[in-house]
Design a protein around this motif. Structure first.
Motif: not given
Length: 169
Positions: A155, A162-166, A151-153, A137, A149
């Protein structure tokens, strides 16, 4: 204790002058003193720990009590204005920067965030309350995180979005 100190020094790039390393050195001593026997020697070590803790707090602006649970390769990138509650927990490979607060949301609720592995916390971020921060994160600079939050997001913002990590290219 000495193995942890060597690992902390390596995590800080071998820089003895890194103030984050100083805070971790006192933290490690504070944890080590719990196992000291006899009790009188442990009390003397506790007194020394309290003096060193306050000295590091004044000189570096880092408040890292020995009650915090830290994983491996914890790095304090920049010093100043860092406050971490004794109830907080960090996984492996976490990095924090100046102005970060990881603590209680309410005084009557003694619970702080549990932070997973590979978490990068930006300057000025505030993580408050009984929340869980997943693995891999990124917390943006000056974000105020009051909810879990996954996993793999990522903030960011106030209050945190909170958004998904590219995926990395």
């Amino acid at each position: 204790m000495f193995q942890n100190i060597r690992a902390d020094l390596a995590a800080h790039g071998g820089h003895w002058g890194a103030q984050g390393f100083w805070a971790l050195l006192v933290y490690r001593f504070g944890q080590w003193r719990y196992g000291v026997r006899p009790a009188l020697l442990r009390k003397l070590c506790s007194l020394l720990y309290k003096v060193l803790f306050k000295l590091v707090q004044i000189v570096t602006g880092i408040e890292l009590p020995c009650e915090v649970k830290l994983g491996k390769n914890f790095v304090i990138d920049h010093f100043g204005g860092i406050v971490i509650s004794g109830y907080a927990r960090f996984g492996d490979n976490c990095r924090i920067r100046n102005g970060v607060v990881v603590g209680l949301r309410r005084v009557d609720e003694p619970c702080a965030p549990h932070i997973g592995d590979n978490v990068d916390i930006g300057a000025g971020a505030k993580l408050l309350g009984n929340i869980r921060i997943g693995n891999n994160v990124a917390i943006g600079a000056n974000a105020v995180v009051l909810c879990d939050v996954p996993d793999n997001h990522v903030a960011y913002g106030v209050p945190a979005v909170i958004k998904l990590r590219k995926a990395k290219a």
